[in-house]
Design a protein around this motif. Structure first.
Motif: not given
Lengths: 395, 395
Positions: B247-265
């Motif tokens: 989205l060409s928004l490097p200065g706005e600082r927004i992203g995410y972490i997605a943890v797979s629902e199939k990951a152990a615990e």
């Protein structure tokens, strides 16, 4: 498999957050107007109009690539110059843009400062009652938190207790005035005494001891009370600031670190701040709001509403028989529980639909914190419940 | 007095930043149009119009206290639901809002994930060439970075080299595809082989090994190249994403972490992510841009401009005798230096006003990185300089 320490930190929600979640559930059950939620320190006064005007103007008229682009890691140079000039004008110090590092809010200001300073075995002292996340931030930096109790009468610094807490391992002191959760503003006399002890201890141990001033509530003071600017009292001072409360922008995450130009080797401290920000993954503060703040420096949300709330609540509660610390700043009222166990008292208060935060996690058992950053009308509606609660304890 | 490690991190500027500062100075001397600055990975294509529209609408019509207020630490629930639904629709996985944690950009996604996972003695493997800050982030978490060289012919993963790098201490692997600095997209075959080795090593050592997919360039691919979604190939996957490039928004600082629902615990991993975010001082991602992103999910900046730049530069440089990795994604061209020492080559290129980043700090000596996220016109103007530079080396 993963860090158990982080799992614990992510699982053990704070008592504040627990109470807030309970409140949301309870509101759904009996109606929002029947629950008196005093749990969160979320500003209830909107941002000054200049904030919206600045944001709209920037979005409509500025080049998007510049507006949303990376700034330098320490923050836009123009913003840093403006903040330095403002601080100099207000407090008679001599900062330049190079003393300022723009952060993603107060928590970032603290984690970065602590990480910048900490060497192995270091201790940081703070004063109870204190914001519980201090312990998390200090431990993240690899240091230990040492808690010095305040004077139980007025929650000012007890300099005798403090002096005994200083050791050869003391790297710094975190002072939060106006204080969360007590609302107390530390007096100039007490500041002078504190700084005198620090000067003495620096000489005794032969190394600097830093004074970290966590002051997101600086502008939220009532009746003309003055909050001394610590750089004028002690050279090795680092100010951690946030616009969350003064501009009512807690979600936008913007604040700063100011390193006193009189601090020992301040350029080295500043370099360590830059390194710590980099190490913790802070690339730059949000760019649009860097520009918004640059246009709103010196503005403050309407504090008179908080003052009205404070007066209403303080006067009513003392009349009903509660013992309260009269807050000079911030938006918290610190109230002695009407039984020894503040958790039991908080549970009892729930029966009256009053959500009051037990202050054990703030390091001061036997008290509850009431956040009065709510609508004045909520306070008015809650007063009969406060009266009934007092009566249940025979007041 | 302060942390020497942090002073060092704050003082040793990256070679990229040094080159960029030199470029600014040089532009002031001889004119901006005479200097061909290819140093920074700052998007040159503006945000899609929906970003501005969303921001304006939110500022004009939403309640300011909500708009600028704290969100929950893991991010606004509505935003997380929307992102989960989008990922599920694109990649056929089954995430919910509870698998997602909104961050202050890719660097925060990585520092938080690494801190969440790291126990004493842990190692993380990545593949050269790699983004140099990985080392800083891994060390901040208290782990060590192990670098596995890629296949020097095509910069795909060399699975033989990788397998030898895995030990009982390996906690995870950081994969960055499309890659900064090579522009390479790792093929599905190579992904399958990598994941096969990871499965085998997990069984051998009896503990999970996590695959961390750092993918801010996922949408920046050309000619219909597909970037495999790692959760579909390996259960213990954590995706680190940022909207900085898409989205060409490097200065706005927004992203995410997605943890797979199939990951152990996975719930435990997610709790550790929440704990690590708290510990590092990340209170929440910027609130206005959480709402903006919620309205722009699935949108991407105009990638055709980057493709045009890539084709122009790649075709010209290969014609002039340079050996380049043909990039399928991101906005970098990775070019073999025309002498053994890439730093000397970069210095020589400066004589032609070409600012090319020597890639030694990316773990691949003998190459330079050319960021083609610049105006097409700058590339056109720079071509005679590239030709002259090649000729100076007898090409």
């Amino acid at each position: 498999m993963v860090s158990e320490k982080m799992v614990k930190l992510g699982t053990n929600r704070s008592v504040i957050r627990d109470l807030f979640e309970y409140g949301n559930q309870r509101k759904a059950e009996i109606g929002a107007d029947k629950v008196f939620d005093f749990s969160l320190g979320n500003p209830s006064v909107p941002a000054p109009p200049a904030v919206r005007e600045a944001a709209l103007d920037l979005l409509q008229n500025e080049d998007e690539l510049l507006l949303h682009g990376y700034t330098s890691a320490q923050g836009d140079a123009g913003l840093r110059e403006k903040i330095a000039a403002y601080i100099n004008g207000q407090h008679g110090v001599h900062l330049t843009a190079d003393n300022l590092y723009i952060t993603v809010g107060a928590a970032a200001s603290l984690t970065i400062s602590l990480k910048a300073l900490t060497e192995e075995g270091d201790e940081f002292i703070t004063f109870a009652p204190f914001f519980p996340e201090y312990r998390v931030f200090v431990e993240n930096a690899g240091a230990s938190l040492v808690v010095a109790d305040s004077d139980p009468e007025d929650f000012q610094i007890d300099c005798g207790v403090f002096e005994k807490a200083v050791t050869a391992h003391t790297k710094g002191v975190i002072l939060n005035s106006p204080n969360n959760p007590s609302g107390v503003v530390i007096t100039e006399d007490r500041i002078r005494e504190l700084c005198g002890i620090l000067e003495k201890k620096q000489r005794e141990y032969g190394h600097p001891i830093f004074l970290i001033s966590d002051e997101p509530y600086r502008e939220l003071v009532y009746d003309g009370v003055k909050v001394p600017y610590l750089m004028n009292y002690y050279d090795n001072t680092i100010v951690c600031y946030s616009y969350s409360k003064s501009l009512s922008l807690p979600g936008e995450r913007i604040g700063y670190i100011a390193v006193s130009e009189k601090a020992a080797e301040w350029k080295k401290i500043y370099a360590a701040v830059c390194g710590a920000g980099r190490s913790l993954g802070y690339v730059c503060a949000p760019s649009l709001f860097q520009q918004v703040v640059a246009r709103c420096i010196g503005q403050t949300s309407d504090v008179s509403i908080y003052k009205k709330n404070r007066d209403l609540l303080y006067n009513a509660l003392t009349e009903y028989g509660y013992r309260c610390i009269r807050p000079d700043g911030a938006f918290y009222l610190f109230v002695e529980a009407l039984e020894k166990d503040a958790n039991a008292f908080s549970a009892k208060a729930r029966e009256y639909e009053l959500l009051l935060v037990p202050a054990d996690s703030f390091g001061t058992p036997g008290f509850v914190r009431i956040s009065y950053c709510v609508s004045t009308e909520q306070i008015e509606r809650s007063l009969p419940a406060f009266r009934a609660l007092a009566e249940a304890y025979g007041k």
